[in-house]
Write a protein that holds these residues in place. Structure first.
Motif, PDB file in Angstrom:
ATOM      1  N   ARG A  47       2.131-110.442  16.165  1.00  0.00           N
ATOM      2  CA  ARG A  47       1.490-109.588  15.461  1.00  0.00           C
ATOM      3  C   ARG A  47       1.754-108.247  16.179  1.00  0.00           C
ATOM      4  O   ARG A  47       1.868-107.087  15.536  1.00  0.00           O
ATOM      5  CB  ARG A  47       0.195-109.609  15.117  1.00  0.00           C
ATOM      6  N   PHE A  48       1.523-108.307  17.465  1.00  0.00           N
ATOM      7  CA  PHE A  48       1.703-107.086  18.444  1.00  0.00           C
ATOM      8  C   PHE A  48       3.137-107.262  19.137  1.00  0.00           C
ATOM      9  O   PHE A  48       3.607-108.393  19.650  1.00  0.00           O
ATOM     10  CB  PHE A  48       0.637-107.156  19.381  1.00  0.00           C
ATOM     11  N   THR A  49       3.608-106.100  19.455  1.00  0.00           N
ATOM     12  CA  THR A  49       4.895-106.011  20.175  1.00  0.00           C
ATOM     13  C   THR A  49       4.657-104.799  21.280  1.00  0.00           C
ATOM     14  O   THR A  49       4.583-103.696  20.845  1.00  0.00           O
ATOM     15  CB  THR A  49       5.992-105.520  19.372  1.00  0.00           C
ATOM     16  N   ILE A  50       4.940-105.325  22.499  1.00  0.00           N
ATOM     17  CA  ILE A  50       5.052-104.221  23.533  1.00  0.00           C
ATOM     18  C   ILE A  50       6.538-103.883  23.813  1.00  0.00           C
ATOM     19  O   ILE A  50       7.426-104.616  23.868  1.00  0.00           O
ATOM     20  CB  ILE A  50       4.453-104.821  24.711  1.00  0.00           C
ATOM     21  N   SER A  51       6.778-102.822  24.409  1.00  0.00           N
ATOM     22  CA  SER A  51       7.973-102.121  24.544  1.00  0.00           C
ATOM     23  C   SER A  51       8.007-101.025  25.412  1.00  0.00           C
ATOM     24  O   SER A  51       6.729-100.361  25.499  1.00  0.00           O
ATOM     25  CB  SER A  51       8.800-101.676  23.160  1.00  0.00           C
ATOM     26  N   LYS A  52       8.826-100.636  26.322  1.00  0.00           N
ATOM     27  CA  LYS A  52       9.147 -99.735  27.304  1.00  0.00           C
ATOM     28  C   LYS A  52      10.099 -98.891  27.108  1.00  0.00           C
ATOM     29  O   LYS A  52      11.378 -99.216  27.108  1.00  0.00           O
ATOM     30  CB  LYS A  52       9.121-100.765  28.608  1.00  0.00           C
ATOM     31  N   ASP A  53       9.807 -97.448  26.946  1.00  0.00           N
ATOM     32  CA  ASP A  53      10.994 -96.479  26.977  1.00  0.00           C
ATOM     33  C   ASP A  53      10.999 -95.763  28.574  1.00  0.00           C
ATOM     34  O   ASP A  53      10.421 -95.074  28.653  1.00  0.00           O
ATOM     35  CB  ASP A  53      10.684 -95.610  25.897  1.00  0.00           C
ATOM     36  N   ASN A  54      12.014 -96.310  29.179  1.00  0.00           N
ATOM     37  CA  ASN A  54      12.063 -95.434  30.357  1.00  0.00           C
ATOM     38  C   ASN A  54      12.653 -94.067  30.412  1.00  0.00           C
ATOM     39  O   ASN A  54      12.247 -93.404  31.214  1.00  0.00           O
ATOM     40  CB  ASN A  54      13.198 -96.232  31.290  1.00  0.00           C
ATOM     41  N   ALA A  55      13.321 -93.686  29.312  1.00  0.00           N
ATOM     42  CA  ALA A  55      13.589 -92.376  29.380  1.00  0.00           C
ATOM     43  C   ALA A  55      12.411 -91.522  28.831  1.00  0.00           C
ATOM     44  O   ALA A  55      12.534 -90.221  29.350  1.00  0.00           O
ATOM     45  CB  ALA A  55      14.831 -92.390  28.084  1.00  0.00           C
ATOM     46  N   LYS A  56      11.512 -92.142  28.396  1.00  0.00           N
ATOM     47  CA  LYS A  56      10.139 -91.330  28.012  1.00  0.00           C
ATOM     48  C   LYS A  56       8.986 -91.485  28.612  1.00  0.00           C
ATOM     49  O   LYS A  56       8.123 -91.208  28.595  1.00  0.00           O
ATOM     50  CB  LYS A  56       9.944 -91.478  26.529  1.00  0.00           C
ATOM     51  N   GLN A  92       2.999-102.016  19.397  1.00  0.00           N
ATOM     52  CA  GLN A  92       2.788-102.021  18.217  1.00  0.00           C
ATOM     53  C   GLN A  92       1.918-103.117  17.741  1.00  0.00           C
ATOM     54  O   GLN A  92       2.389-104.202  18.052  1.00  0.00           O
ATOM     55  CB  GLN A  92       4.259-102.169  17.457  1.00  0.00           C
ATOM     56  N   MET A  93       1.267-102.714  16.865  1.00  0.00           N
ATOM     57  CA  MET A  93       0.074-103.391  16.151  1.00  0.00           C
ATOM     58  C   MET A  93       0.072-103.681  14.774  1.00  0.00           C
ATOM     59  O   MET A  93      -0.159-102.783  14.162  1.00  0.00           O
ATOM     60  CB  MET A  93      -1.426-103.149  16.682  1.00  0.00           C
ATOM     61  N   ASN A  94       0.381-104.909  14.179  1.00  0.00           N
ATOM     62  CA  ASN A  94       0.578-105.187  12.823  1.00  0.00           C
ATOM     63  C   ASN A  94      -0.519-106.184  12.288  1.00  0.00           C
ATOM     64  O   ASN A  94      -0.994-106.884  13.319  1.00  0.00           O
ATOM     65  CB  ASN A  94       2.068-105.306  12.472  1.00  0.00           C
ATOM     66  N   SER A  95      -0.849-106.245  11.060  1.00  0.00           N
ATOM     67  CA  SER A  95      -1.737-107.342  10.531  1.00  0.00           C
ATOM     68  C   SER A  95      -2.634-107.253  11.042  1.00  0.00           C
ATOM     69  O   SER A  95      -3.496-108.215  11.653  1.00  0.00           O
ATOM     70  CB  SER A  95      -1.036-108.753  10.603  1.00  0.00           C
ATOM     71  N   LEU A 126      -0.904 -99.887  13.571  1.00  0.00           N
ATOM     72  CA  LEU A 126      -0.927 -98.863  14.639  1.00  0.00           C
ATOM     73  C   LEU A 126      -0.017 -99.063  15.633  1.00  0.00           C
ATOM     74  O   LEU A 126       0.449-100.097  16.010  1.00  0.00           O
ATOM     75  CB  LEU A 126      -2.387 -98.696  15.181  1.00  0.00           C
ATOM     76  N   ARG A 127       0.401 -97.835  16.285  1.00  0.00           N
ATOM     77  CA  ARG A 127       0.999 -97.933  17.609  1.00  0.00           C
ATOM     78  C   ARG A 127       0.389 -97.072  18.553  1.00  0.00           C
ATOM     79  O   ARG A 127       0.204 -95.855  18.431  1.00  0.00           O
ATOM     80  CB  ARG A 127       2.685 -97.348  17.355  1.00  0.00           C
ATOM     81  N   LEU A 128       0.229 -97.839  19.642  1.00  0.00           N
ATOM     82  CA  LEU A 128      -0.494 -97.154  20.621  1.00  0.00           C
ATOM     83  C   LEU A 128       0.799 -96.690  21.874  1.00  0.00           C
ATOM     84  O   LEU A 128       1.692 -97.428  21.968  1.00  0.00           O
ATOM     85  CB  LEU A 128      -1.301 -98.218  21.504  1.00  0.00           C
ATOM     86  N   SER A 129       0.385 -95.483  22.503  1.00  0.00           N
ATOM     87  CA  SER A 129       1.402 -95.270  23.448  1.00  0.00           C
ATOM     88  C   SER A 129       0.525 -95.095  24.752  1.00  0.00           C
ATOM     89  O   SER A 129      -0.548 -94.576  25.015  1.00  0.00           O
ATOM     90  CB  SER A 129       1.927 -93.778  23.128  1.00  0.00           C
TER      91      SER A 129
END
Length: 119
Positions: free
Chosen positions: A67-76, A82-85, A18-21
């Protein structure tokens, strides 16, 4: 006043992704560090992941590392998780929060989004 709105939570089977926003508004997003937390039913809220205001550094709870990855989109003006497994024990309400610059405490919180992982 900052507003945070999470989305993306749903029911998923174990092993899925899943990807949380979290949409940020009200201030200059790029100046804020962002974090994700979660709270399972009957348990205290716990840290999941965070990212510095610059996006240059991240940290994770041991339970989600790899398993999880956090990211930041300053333009948006959006932070993602991002949650895997996924595992049943990842079931919780997930919250995003923000802290201005390098301040040590989170100032604003979203309302949360439910993630349910079935066995």
């Amino acid at each position: 006043q900052v507003q945070l709105v999470e989305s993306g939570g749903t029911l998923v089977q174990a092993g899925g992704s899943l990807r949380l926003s979290c949409a940020f508004s009200g201030r200059t997003f790029r100046r804020y560090a962002m974090g994700w937390f979660r709270q399972a039913s009957g348990k205290e809220r716990e840290f999941v992941a965070d990212i510095t205001w610059s996006g240059g550094d991240t940290s994770y709870a041991d339970s989600v590392k790899g398993r999880f990855t956090i990211s930041k989109d300053n333009a948006k003006n959006t932070v993602y998780l991002q949650m895997n497994s996924l595992k049943p024990e990842d079931t919780a309400v997930y919250y995003c929060a923000c802290a201005f610059g390098t301040r040590p405490s989170y100032e604003y919180w979203g309302q949360g989004t439910q993630v349910t992982v079935s066995p």
